[in-house]
Design a protein around this motif. Structure first.
Motif, PDB file in Angstrom:
ATOM      1  N   ILE A 130       0.845  -1.046  -0.144  1.00 26.01           N
ATOM      2  CA  ILE A 130      -0.083  -0.154  -0.464  1.00 26.01           C
ATOM      3  C   ILE A 130       0.768   1.458  -0.122  1.00 26.01           C
ATOM      4  O   ILE A 130       1.016   1.942  -0.599  1.00 26.01           O
ATOM      5  N   TRP A 131       1.830   0.969   0.862  1.00 28.41           N
ATOM      6  CA  TRP A 131       2.641   2.266   0.656  1.00 28.41           C
ATOM      7  C   TRP A 131       3.477   2.756  -0.402  1.00 28.41           C
ATOM      8  O   TRP A 131       3.863   3.876  -0.937  1.00 28.41           O
ATOM      9  N   SER A 132       3.523   1.458  -1.273  1.00 25.47           N
ATOM     10  CA  SER A 132       4.760   1.941  -2.356  1.00 25.47           C
ATOM     11  C   SER A 132       3.728   2.147  -3.617  1.00 25.47           C
ATOM     12  O   SER A 132       4.149   2.831  -4.271  1.00 25.47           O
ATOM     13  N   PHE A 133       2.226   2.059  -3.662  1.00 23.69           N
ATOM     14  CA  PHE A 133       1.731   2.200  -4.769  1.00 23.69           C
ATOM     15  C   PHE A 133       1.255   3.573  -4.727  1.00 23.69           C
ATOM     16  O   PHE A 133       0.792   4.627  -5.372  1.00 23.69           O
ATOM     17  N   GLU A 134       0.939   3.841  -2.874  1.00 26.69           N
ATOM     18  CA  GLU A 134       0.654   5.390  -2.994  1.00 26.69           C
ATOM     19  C   GLU A 134       2.097   6.453  -2.874  1.00 26.69           C
ATOM     20  O   GLU A 134       1.628   7.319  -2.982  1.00 26.69           O
TER      21      GLU A 134
END
Length: 253
Positions: A159-163
């Motif tokens: 999730i952190w990488s996508f955001e």
């Protein structure tokens, strides 16, 4: 005259060694052994207390009475542990993510140029063809946050990488960026982007998808359109990128 007589008592130089005293050395050794035994026993007792105190009650102990469930919003809002989404234990190679028919439709040739690189947690595969001024390419970029490295943080790191990619895309907005928006119904989260790279004279449609612990990015590229054809190019590039990403998700399932 004879030799003078030595004074009494007379000590012989080569006297035999004396036997060890039973009342001095043995009690000392016995005391050391007793102390060592006590230390080991104390250590084992402490370890047992720590183990049972941490992982459960001692064997034979009576089971404790169950505590009443807490009431109120805190108990109702607590997410169950079993509700964690499943994650992938491995990542397929980037060049097997897109179905062959999808590649042939977007890059219409039987012998596309293939550029690829990859490792256990990330891979890139690009198919392209150039015919005069006509250029077509589709590129797959896949990255996985595997549980054997991230443990319980695999989904959170995804999730952190996508955001982070979304925020970077917002920072990269220019006059040549025609679209940047979130997309529903594709993976767990997705966004699309269209831009023109005037340095190499191409137009790019991109779909970035988060699915479980994988971030999949698909780029469809064609030659730069004339200004009057930019709207049609944007629609076509984005549609092809979204369709390719949707087809690529099937390889992850």
């Amino acid at each position: 005259m004879g030799l003078p007589r030595l004074p009494e008592p007379f000590h012989r130089v080569y006297s035999p060694p004396e036997a060890p005293r039973a009342d001095t050395r043995r009690p000392r050794r016995t005391g050391v052994l007793v102390a060592a035994f006590v230390a080991v026993a104390v250590g084992l007792a402490a370890a047992a207390v720590f183990a049972f105190g941490r992982w459960g009650a001692r064997p034979g102990a009576s089971p404790s009475r169950p505590r009443p469930a807490p009431t109120g919003s805190r108990a109702a809002d607590a997410p169950p542990t079993a509700a964690r989404p499943p994650v992938f234990a491995s990542l397929p190679q980037a060049c097997v993510i897109l179905p062959a028919e999808t590649v042939r439709r977007l890059v219409p040739t039987t012998t596309p140029k293939i550029d690829k690189m990859g490792a256990e947690t990330a891979g890139v595969c690009k198919y392209s063809v150039t015919e005069g001024n006509r250029f077509r390419a589709v590129q797959v970029d896949a990255r996985a946050f595997l549980p054997k490295y991230m443990h319980d943080q695999a989904t959170g790191m995804t999730i952190w990488s996508f955001e982070a990619q979304w925020r970077q895309a917002e920072k990269d907005l220019t006059a040549d960026t025609g679209a940047l928006r979130r997309v529903g119904g594709l993976g767990d989260a997705a966004f699309e982007r269209y831009w023109i790279d005037r340095d190499v004279r191409v137009a790019v449609g991109e779909a970035t998808v988060r699915y479980r612990n994988v971030v999949l990015r698909v780029q469809y590229t064609e030659e730069q359109p004339a200004d009057r054809d930019r709207t049609a190019s944007e629609q076509r590039c984005l549609a092809n990128a979204i369709a390719a990403a949707r087809a690529g998700l099937t390889a992850l399932r």
